[in-house]
Design a protein around this motif. Structure first.
Motif, PDB file in Angstrom:
ATOM      1  N   PHE A 171       0.848  -1.194   0.000  1.00 12.95           N
ATOM      2  CA  PHE A 171       0.000   0.000   0.000  1.00 12.95           C
ATOM      3  C   PHE A 171       0.879   1.239   0.000  1.00 12.95           C
ATOM      4  O   PHE A 171       0.688   2.166  -0.778  1.00 12.95           O
ATOM      5  N   HIS A 183       0.152   3.204  -3.388  1.00 11.63           N
ATOM      6  CA  HIS A 183      -1.150   3.876  -3.315  1.00 11.63           C
ATOM      7  C   HIS A 183      -1.166   5.215  -4.036  1.00 11.63           C
ATOM      8  O   HIS A 183      -2.188   5.618  -4.567  1.00 11.63           O
ATOM      9  N   ARG A 184      -0.013   5.900  -4.094  1.00 16.14           N
ATOM     10  CA  ARG A 184       0.015   7.183  -4.793  1.00 16.14           C
ATOM     11  C   ARG A 184      -0.210   7.046  -6.302  1.00 16.14           C
ATOM     12  O   ARG A 184      -1.127   7.626  -6.857  1.00 16.14           O
ATOM     13  N   PHE A 242      -7.790   8.598 -10.381  1.00 18.21           N
ATOM     14  CA  PHE A 242      -8.266   9.963 -10.529  1.00 18.21           C
ATOM     15  C   PHE A 242      -8.328  10.374 -11.999  1.00 18.21           C
ATOM     16  O   PHE A 242      -9.333  10.930 -12.456  1.00 18.21           O
ATOM     17  N   HIS A 243      -7.271  10.080 -12.745  1.00 14.51           N
ATOM     18  CA  HIS A 243      -7.278  10.476 -14.162  1.00 14.51           C
ATOM     19  C   HIS A 243      -8.369   9.745 -14.941  1.00 14.51           C
ATOM     20  O   HIS A 243      -8.896  10.260 -15.912  1.00 14.51           O
ATOM     21  N   LEU A 284      -9.680   3.290  -4.397  1.00 13.36           N
ATOM     22  CA  LEU A 284      -8.340   2.900  -3.964  1.00 13.36           C
ATOM     23  C   LEU A 284      -8.439   1.840  -2.859  1.00 13.36           C
ATOM     24  O   LEU A 284      -7.782   0.802  -2.902  1.00 13.36           O
ATOM     25  N   GLN A 285      -9.286   2.112  -1.860  1.00  8.29           N
ATOM     26  CA  GLN A 285      -9.456   1.151  -0.765  1.00  8.29           C
ATOM     27  C   GLN A 285     -10.028  -0.145  -1.310  1.00  8.29           C
ATOM     28  O   GLN A 285      -9.622  -1.231  -0.897  1.00  8.29           O
ATOM     29  N   TYR A 336      -3.702   5.871  -6.997  1.00  4.74           N
ATOM     30  CA  TYR A 336      -4.687   6.935  -6.814  1.00  4.74           C
ATOM     31  C   TYR A 336      -4.691   7.854  -8.039  1.00  4.74           C
ATOM     32  O   TYR A 336      -5.735   8.263  -8.531  1.00  4.74           O
ATOM     33  N   GLY A 337      -3.484   8.151  -8.543  1.00  2.84           N
ATOM     34  CA  GLY A 337      -3.371   8.994  -9.733  1.00  2.84           C
ATOM     35  C   GLY A 337      -4.112   8.376 -10.914  1.00  2.84           C
ATOM     36  O   GLY A 337      -4.853   9.048 -11.627  1.00  2.84           O
ATOM     37  N   ARG A 386     -12.257  12.936  -6.989  1.00  3.06           N
ATOM     38  CA  ARG A 386     -11.316  12.641  -5.912  1.00  3.06           C
ATOM     39  C   ARG A 386     -11.859  11.671  -4.880  1.00  3.06           C
ATOM     40  O   ARG A 386     -11.216  10.703  -4.508  1.00  3.06           O
ATOM     41  N   GLU A 431     -10.689   7.785  -3.963  1.00  4.42           N
ATOM     42  CA  GLU A 431     -10.203   7.261  -2.685  1.00  4.42           C
ATOM     43  C   GLU A 431     -10.962   5.989  -2.306  1.00  4.42           C
ATOM     44  O   GLU A 431     -10.368   5.016  -1.868  1.00  4.42           O
ATOM     45  N   ASP A 432     -12.270   6.027  -2.499  1.00  2.00           N
ATOM     46  CA  ASP A 432     -13.058   4.820  -2.210  1.00  2.00           C
ATOM     47  C   ASP A 432     -12.574   3.652  -3.051  1.00  2.00           C
ATOM     48  O   ASP A 432     -12.407   2.540  -2.563  1.00  2.00           O
ATOM     49  N   PHE A 475       1.460   8.489 -17.319  1.00  2.00           N
ATOM     50  CA  PHE A 475       1.483   8.809 -15.890  1.00  2.00           C
ATOM     51  C   PHE A 475       1.949   7.635 -15.031  1.00  2.00           C
ATOM     52  O   PHE A 475       2.525   7.815 -13.981  1.00  2.00           O
TER      53      PHE A 475
END
Lengths: 177, 281
Positions: free
Chosen positions: A16, A20-21, A28-29, A41-42, A24-25, A34, A38-39, A135
């Motif tokens: 994690f 995770h960064r 998000f893209h 991601l988890q 998350y990116g 946002r 996050e949801d 990315f």
């Protein structure tokens, strides 16, 4: 991940921490949202825990992670289509809060904004390959494994996506002028 | 003029997908072909501009949420696997069966409990509707016996639920305490043991909340203060800081200071504990 698979669940914390960064990116893209990212991601990490037995160790962990992330995104989009009308508050906040700085910076910022808009307007299929390669720094072979297509097909998709992006971006620029 | 060169090769230069010899070949062609050069340049500009699109950072609570999820997941898998495997390893099948019986939720308890309530209700009705006479003393005595029996029953049920392998059953057990009018030592001890030892963070949080209701009890207060250094989950640590602040418990300052010395303490918890210490002292 192989350690996680054999029962050492605490090693998941390490994974994690490391991933995770970028993950998350990616989320998000792909969604431009946002909170939902996050949801998700988890959710991706939860699914990896739950289906840790399916990780064979043959491919890289990264490709497996993005493969699961794609499924989570698909499920999310199905849900969003069912209950429309969710907006990202931070998005609005950003629009309201955009201050004016030096002309050059503003110019550059506008360009980036326009490109971002073009990226959002791309078809999901094209956007995905661009995000993964630009990315997430995935090699084409890795992208091929994530998408479950051949490396040659990835090459064609990336080329097509760049051209579409260029077109959309130019369109936006000429409309403004 | 249309160049017939395979243009899908051009983007490969951007993200370094080619071997040295392949790259050289593409570069040689591009050097001699204006059309491809133009396309490559445009691609390069676009690629660089894409790099300027910012990617937001994940929100600050992400790690806490992940850890909570991992804890819950671990405890849920523990609960399903460990009791049976442990028992099998150490003891014979007869004991295993008995253990299973002990740990599974028994509907008999619930039925007995509701029957008892009905009887208590009838008893109460009799007592109220009957005119006052010499028997009143005896009735009151009986009622008192019944009331203690009911509360003993609740206590027993709570304790057996707290031993249940399923986290949600344990949470149910904790919530029973709100129905027990007078908490005795046994209940307090059971709750404090759960607060300090339960593998599931949610159960621990609920237990902490239940215990706060009995904060008037000095044993409870002492137990809560001692629990500060036993907790590892940032969620429970933060909740304890809130509770201590609410109770204005000055004895908590010392364990909080000790907590701050832990190097791997969660940064949010650190802030919270520091704020609590400042407001308590």
């Amino acid at each position: 991940m192989l350690k996680v698979r054999s029962g050492d669940l605490d090693k998941m914390g390490l994974l994690f921490h490391r991933y995770h960064r970028p993950l998350y990116g990616f989320l998000f893209h792909m969604t431009q949202h946002r909170e939902a990212s996050e949801d998700m991601l988890q959710n991706v990490f939860y699914r990896m825990l739950k289906s840790r037995h399916t990780f064979t160790g043959e491919g890289e962990f990264r490709t497996w992670m993005y493969f699961i992330a794609r499924n989570v995104i698909k499920d999310h989009q199905k849900k969003v289509r069912r209950e429309p009308g969710t907006y990202d508050v931070t998005d609005f906040a950003e629009k309201i809060g955009a201050g004016v700085r030096t002309d050059e910076l503003v110019e550059h910022k506008l360009e980036v904004k326009a490109l971002q808009k073009a990226l959002e307007a791309l078809s999901p299929e094209s956007r995905e390959v661009l995000i993964l390669s630009r990315f997430q720094d995935l090699r084409h072979e890795e992208i091929a494994r994530v998408l479950d297509i051949s490396t040659g097909a990835v090459k064609v998709r990336v080329h097509r996506a760049i051209n579409q992006l260029k077109e959309l971006y130019m369109q936006d620029e000429t409309e403004k002028r | 003029m249309e160049c017939a060169y395979d243009k899908t090769l051009l983007p490969l230069l951007l993200n370094d997908q080619l071997s040295d010899s392949e790259r050289e070949a593409v570069e040689v062609h591009v050097a001699g072909c204006a059309e491809c050069r133009q396309e490559l340049e445009a691609n390069k500009r676009l690629w660089a501009l894409m790099g300027a699109i910012d990617t937001p950072e994940p929100p600050s609570g992400t790690l806490i949420r992940f850890n909570a999820m991992l804890d819950t997941y671990k405890s849920s898998t523990d609960a399903t696997y460990s009791p049976s495997t442990e028992a099998q390893g150490k003891k014979g099948p007869g004991i295993l069966e008995r253990l299973r019986q002990l740990f599974t939720f028994q509907p008999g308890f619930a039925i007995a409990y509701s029957l008892l309530l009905v009887i208590a209700g009838i008893g109460l009705d009799h007592w109220i509707s009957r005119p006052a006479n010499a028997d009143t003393g005896k009735d009151t005595q009986q009622l008192a016996v019944l009331a203690t029996q009911v509360s003993e029953m609740r206590e027993m049920m709570m304790k057996s639920l707290l031993q249940n392998p399923s986290a949600s059953e344990r949470i149910r057990g904790v919530s029973y305490t709100s129905e027990i009018a007078t908490v005795n030592k046994g209940v307090v001890e059971a709750l404090l043991t759960t607060l300090n030892n339960d593998p599931n963070v949610n159960v621990r949080l609920i237990t902490l909340e239940a215990l706060t209701h009995y904060a008037g009890n000095p044993v409870v207060r002492e137990g809560l203060v001692q629990s500060i250094l036993q907790q590892e989950s940032p969620l429970v640590q933060a909740a304890l800081a809130d509770v201590m602040l609410k109770l204005q418990e000055k004895n908590a300052i010392r364990p909080f200071k000790k907590l701050l010395q832990q190097k791997d303490l969660n940064i949010l918890v650190r802030d919270k504990v520091q704020a609590a210490i400042a407001r308590l002292s």
